[in-house]
Design an enzyme around this catalytic site. Structure first.
Site, PDB file in Angstrom:
ATOM      1  N   ASP A  51       0.808  -1.220   0.000  1.00 51.16           N
ATOM      2  CA  ASP A  51       0.000   0.000   0.000  1.00 51.16           C
ATOM      3  C   ASP A  51       0.843   1.273   0.000  1.00 51.16           C
ATOM      4  OD1 ASP A  51      -2.213  -1.666   0.126  1.00 51.16           O
ATOM      5  OD2 ASP A  51      -2.241  -1.641   2.315  1.00 51.16           O
ATOM      6  N   LYS A 104       1.870   2.224  -5.054  1.00 52.27           N
ATOM      7  CA  LYS A 104       2.463   1.702  -6.292  1.00 52.27           C
ATOM      8  C   LYS A 104       1.561   1.959  -7.493  1.00 52.27           C
ATOM      9  CE  LYS A 104       2.472  -2.374  -4.336  1.00 52.27           C
ATOM     10  NZ  LYS A 104       2.105  -2.035  -2.955  1.00 52.27           N
ATOM     11  N   GLY A 110      -4.524  -4.310  -3.744  1.00 54.65           N
ATOM     12  CA  GLY A 110      -5.511  -3.285  -4.083  1.00 54.65           C
ATOM     13  C   GLY A 110      -4.725  -2.050  -4.468  1.00 54.65           C
ATOM     14  N   HIS A 111      -4.710  -1.725  -5.749  1.00 52.24           N
ATOM     15  CA  HIS A 111      -3.929  -0.589  -6.232  1.00 52.24           C
ATOM     16  C   HIS A 111      -4.889   0.519  -6.656  1.00 52.24           C
ATOM     17  CE1 HIS A 111      -0.252  -3.366  -7.188  1.00 52.24           C
ATOM     18  NE2 HIS A 111      -0.641  -3.415  -5.938  1.00 52.24           N
ATOM     19  N   GLN A 124       2.017  -6.050  -3.131  1.00 53.67           N
ATOM     20  CA  GLN A 124       2.477  -6.145  -1.746  1.00 53.67           C
ATOM     21  C   GLN A 124       3.755  -5.301  -1.579  1.00 53.67           C
ATOM     22  OE1 GLN A 124       1.489  -9.561  -3.258  1.00 53.67           O
ATOM     23  NE2 GLN A 124      -0.401  -8.547  -2.775  1.00 53.67           N
ATOM     24  N   THR A 134      -9.673  -4.879   1.746  1.00 53.25           N
ATOM     25  CA  THR A 134     -10.516  -5.411   2.818  1.00 53.25           C
ATOM     26  C   THR A 134     -11.205  -4.331   3.642  1.00 53.25           C
ATOM     27  OG1 THR A 134      -8.617  -5.398   4.288  1.00 53.25           O
ATOM     28  CG2 THR A 134      -9.038  -7.444   3.103  1.00 53.25           C
TER      29      THR A 134
HETATM   30  P1  GDP Z   1      -0.754   0.321  -3.536  1.00 50.97           P
HETATM   31  O1  GDP Z   1      -1.339  -0.967  -3.090  1.00 50.97           O
HETATM   32  O2  GDP Z   1       0.720   0.400  -3.278  1.00 50.97           O
HETATM   33  O3  GDP Z   1      -1.079   0.667  -4.967  1.00 50.97           O
HETATM   34  O4  GDP Z   1      -1.408   1.443  -2.617  1.00 50.97           O
HETATM   35  P2  GDP Z   1      -2.960   1.551  -2.210  1.00 50.97           P
HETATM   36  O5  GDP Z   1      -3.713   2.054  -3.372  1.00 50.97           O
HETATM   37  O6  GDP Z   1      -3.448   0.325  -1.552  1.00 50.97           O
HETATM   38  O7  GDP Z   1      -2.873   2.602  -1.040  1.00 50.97           O
HETATM   39  C1  GDP Z   1      -2.400   3.901  -1.241  1.00 50.97           C
HETATM   40  C2  GDP Z   1      -3.510   4.871  -0.848  1.00 50.97           C
HETATM   41  O8  GDP Z   1      -2.968   6.176  -0.727  1.00 50.97           O
HETATM   42  C3  GDP Z   1      -4.600   4.993  -1.900  1.00 50.97           C
HETATM   43  O9  GDP Z   1      -5.793   5.344  -1.272  1.00 50.97           O
HETATM   44  C4  GDP Z   1      -4.098   6.147  -2.775  1.00 50.97           C
HETATM   45  O10 GDP Z   1      -5.155   6.816  -3.461  1.00 50.97           O
HETATM   46  C5  GDP Z   1      -3.476   7.033  -1.750  1.00 50.97           C
HETATM   47  N1  GDP Z   1      -2.325   7.828  -2.177  1.00 50.97           N
HETATM   48  C6  GDP Z   1      -1.358   7.511  -3.062  1.00 50.97           C
HETATM   49  N2  GDP Z   1      -0.409   8.487  -3.069  1.00 50.97           N
HETATM   50  C7  GDP Z   1      -0.813   9.412  -2.175  1.00 50.97           C
HETATM   51  C8  GDP Z   1      -0.244  10.640  -1.711  1.00 50.97           C
HETATM   52  O11 GDP Z   1       0.821  11.069  -2.107  1.00 50.97           O
HETATM   53  N3  GDP Z   1      -0.961  11.322  -0.750  1.00 50.97           N
HETATM   54  C9  GDP Z   1      -2.141  10.872  -0.251  1.00 50.97           C
HETATM   55  N4  GDP Z   1      -2.744  11.600   0.684  1.00 50.97           N
HETATM   56  N5  GDP Z   1      -2.691   9.727  -0.672  1.00 50.97           N
HETATM   57  C10 GDP Z   1      -2.023   9.001  -1.608  1.00 50.97           C
HETATM   58  P1  IMO Z   2      -0.875  -4.180  -2.215  1.00 53.86           P
HETATM   59  O1  IMO Z   2      -0.407  -4.734  -3.555  1.00 53.86           O
HETATM   60  C1  IMO Z   2      -0.900  -4.557   2.120  1.00 53.86           C
HETATM   61  C2  IMO Z   2      -0.887  -8.617   3.753  1.00 53.86           C
HETATM   62  C3  IMO Z   2      -2.141  -9.078   4.484  1.00 53.86           C
HETATM   63  C4  IMO Z   2      -1.532 -10.056   5.468  1.00 53.86           C
HETATM   64  C5  IMO Z   2      -0.409 -10.699   4.652  1.00 53.86           C
HETATM   65  C6  IMO Z   2      -0.808 -12.019   3.999  1.00 53.86           C
HETATM   66  O2  IMO Z   2      -2.162  -3.487  -2.265  1.00 53.86           O
HETATM   67  O3  IMO Z   2       0.235  -3.390  -1.592  1.00 53.86           O
HETATM   68  P2  IMO Z   2      -2.408 -12.748   2.014  1.00 53.86           P
HETATM   69  O4  IMO Z   2      -3.775 -12.325   1.639  1.00 53.86           O
HETATM   70  O5  IMO Z   2      -1.373 -12.475   0.972  1.00 53.86           O
HETATM   71  O6  IMO Z   2      -2.347 -14.153   2.520  1.00 53.86           O
HETATM   72  O7  IMO Z   2      -2.028 -11.850   3.291  1.00 53.86           O
HETATM   73  O8  IMO Z   2      -0.067  -9.770   3.652  1.00 53.86           O
HETATM   74  N1  IMO Z   2      -1.136  -8.124   2.383  1.00 53.86           N
HETATM   75  C7  IMO Z   2      -1.076  -6.836   2.036  1.00 53.86           C
HETATM   76  N2  IMO Z   2      -0.906  -5.723   2.790  1.00 53.86           N
HETATM   77  N3  IMO Z   2      -1.022  -4.451   0.781  1.00 53.86           N
HETATM   78  C8  IMO Z   2      -1.156  -5.550   0.018  1.00 53.86           C
HETATM   79  O9  IMO Z   2      -1.131  -5.508  -1.345  1.00 53.86           O
HETATM   80  C9  IMO Z   2      -1.248  -6.806   0.645  1.00 53.86           C
HETATM   81  N4  IMO Z   2      -1.422  -8.073   0.200  1.00 53.86           N
HETATM   82  C10 IMO Z   2      -1.343  -8.866   1.279  1.00 53.86           C
HETATM   83  O10 IMO Z   2      -2.781  -8.008   5.125  1.00 53.86           O
HETATM   84  O11 IMO Z   2      -0.923  -9.366   6.522  1.00 53.86           O
HETATM   85 MG    MG Z   3      -2.861  -1.655  -1.805  1.00 57.18          MG
END
Ligand code: GDP
Ligand code: IMO
Ligand code: MG
Length: 450
Positions: free
Chosen positions: A17, A20, A44-45, A234, A311
């Site tokens: 998270d 990316k 979840g991207h 991840q 989630t």
């Molecule tokens: P990923 O899994 O690495 O793609 O990241 P996620 O999408 O799960 O989580 C990143 C969260 O932060 C999302 O809600 C994005 O919309 C948000 N986000 C990304 N870059 C920024 C930033 O620079 N500032 C803020 N406030 N939110 C951001």
């Molecule tokens: P993105 O790509 C954050 C965490 C879960 C748990 C562990 C194992 O959005 O960054 P799993 O479902 O793989 O068996 O869970 O890894 N986890 C993540 N945490 N971002 C993710 O993906 C994750 N994918 C799995 O919360 O601790």
């Molecule tokens: Mg994510």
């Protein structure tokens, strides 16, 4: 000697998270292909542009740019039910989709019964649970390694349904042994039989997508000079080998995982872009030395909207952990850093940064190997915050001095430059440093690849 065209890799340096998806979306105009190499719908991207938010789980984050080829590589595990929902969300005309999204036949399927097993294993672990996203990731990769899994290409076989039933029965038996009953489970609001029906419907749609062998597809594209960006899911500290085992995911989330999950040789990897948040979060169980408590944690969670994209769970929040970041840089061979969510710290008077750990009076400089020891304490350095909005900064160089000092301290510690800073979730809230190496790599930033 002829210069070899190499694929770049973008991945997370923390516990996932890191943002990316947003950064891949920003960089995509400079690439011809974006390829996911591991993980599955546990990811979840989030992408935000033109006032809309999209969350991708399996489909690569280049999908919103016309002309970009998106590949789901052999290393990914696929849940047809979830992919079907993602395709609905995208709502792309079929002809566009067929030019934009390719799936490797070697990718393994996540069966509904893999999700059942995930839930059964977690329940059995009780307090020691991993905090899995319960998407069936661990059990699907387990079958892959045990050589009992089903791959997308297997769906063409006349015996597919037979093999599916046999594997499902085996899973049901195992879940039963663990004392877990089928009717205990709802999967995304559906009963097991309802989910299974929807899964098979999704499978038909997945089967209709252009099928390739990722190793051939990517290498031929590279041979033709196409720019390829491999998108990680991840983060490094969730890697099956190098993360805080057993509180990890079941794939290799690091640069080496891109080689395995796409079929690209290590000699064909170019730049490695490491994405990290200006602080840290973790969702699920496991060690988190810099985890904040009380108001500090609440402040970071609320300012950063730290709730899981997959989630909805509240994410654990804490301070930037530099020894862990340096470890992640090392293991990935990161060549450029991208720092996200800097705006979340805007109101902080002081910013804490972990520079080492203390274990019973002794200084340690490596992150904890596994779930212990509990008495490991972070050693913090405190830096003054910038305490202002970043909205007026139109360039990296216009960012407040206190923030630039924070960046300089990080660079000094990990010895890799921070080339990009993200100041908000929107595509446009992205500042690239003047003269940064990443600009050279992207050739001329104003000339996106056709
Ligand atoms: P990923 O899994 O690495 O793609 O990241 P996620 O999408 O799960 O989580 C990143 C969260 O932060 C999302 O809600 C994005 O919309 C948000 N986000 C990304 N870059 C920024 C930033 O620079 N500032 C803020 N406030 N939110 C951001
Ligand atoms: P993105 O790509 C954050 C965490 C879960 C748990 C562990 C194992 O959005 O960054 P799993 O479902 O793989 O068996 O869970 O890894 N986890 C993540 N945490 N971002 C993710 O993906 C994750 N994918 C799995 O919360 O601790
Ligand atoms: Mg994510």
């Amino acid at each position: 000697m002829v210069e070899v065209n190499k694929a770049d890799v973008l991945l997370g340096l923390q516990w996932g998270d890191e943002g990316k998806g947003k950064i891949v979306d920003v960089l995509t105009p400079h690439y011809k292909m974006v390829a996911r190499f591991q993980g599955g719908p546990n990811a979840g991207h989030t992408l935000v542009f033109e006032g809309k938010k999209y969350i991708l789980h399996t489909i690569p984050s280049g999908i919103f740019h016309r002309g970009c080829v998106n590949l789901v590589g052999n290393g990914v595990v696929l849940d047809p039910f979830i992919i079907n929902n993602e395709l609905d969300q995208l709502n792309l005309p079929l002809d566009v989709l067929k030019e934009s999204l390719f799936v490797c036949g070697k990718a393994h399927l996540i069966l509904p019964s893999h999700r059942l097993l995930d839930a059964a294993f977690e329940k059995k672990k009780g307090k020691g649970k991993i905090g899995s996203t319960l998407k069936g990731i661990g059990p699907a990769y387990t079958d892959k390694v045990a050589r009992t899994g089903l791959r997308l290409a297997d769906t063409a076989s006349v015996t597919f349904r037979e093999k599916y039933n046999a594997l499902k029965e085996e899973h049901l038996r195992l879940a039963g042994d663990l004392g877990y009953a089928l009717d205990e489970l709802t999967l995304d609001g559906l009963s097991f039989p309802e989910y299974e029906d929807a899964w098979f419907q999704g499978l038909e749609r997945l089967k209709a997508l252009p099928r390739v062998q990722s190793e051939v597809f990517v290498n031929e594209a590279l041979d033709k000079g196409a720019r390829v960006l491999a998108e990680g899911a991840q983060g490094t500290l969730l890697d099956i080998d190098f993360g805080s085992y057993p509180y990890v995911t079941s794939s290799n989330t690091i640069t080496a995982g891109a080689c395995i999950g796409l079929g690209v040789a290590p000699t064909r990897i170019g730049e490695v872009f490491g994405v990290f948040k200006a602080y840290c979060t973790r969702v699920g169980s496991g060690p988190f030395p810099t985890e904040a408590v009380d108001e500090e944690a609440t402040h970071l969670r609320e300012q950063g909207n730290e709730y899981g994209s997959t989630t909805g769970r509240p994410r654990r929040c804490g301070w930037l952990d530099l020894p862990a970041l340096r470890y992640a840089v090392m293991i990935n061979g990161a060549t450029r850093l991208i720092m996200t969510k800097v705006d979340v710290l805007n109101r902080m008077e002081t910013i804490k940064v972990c520079v080492a750990y203390d274990l019973n009076g002794e200084t340690q400089t490596l992150p904890p190997l596994s779930s212990g020891p509990d008495n490991l304490r972070p050693v913090y350095r405190e830096l003054p915050g910038w305490q202002c909005s970043l909205e007026n900064a139109e360039t990296f160089e216009q960012l407040p001095q206190a923030l630039l000092n924070y960046v300089a301290m990080i660079e000094d510690f990990v010895n890799v430059p921070v080339d990009i800073i993200s100041t908000g979730p929107d595509r446009q809230q992205t500042l690239i440093r003047k003269g940064a190496g990443i600009l050279k790599r992207l050739a001329v930033i104003n000339e996106p690849q056709k």
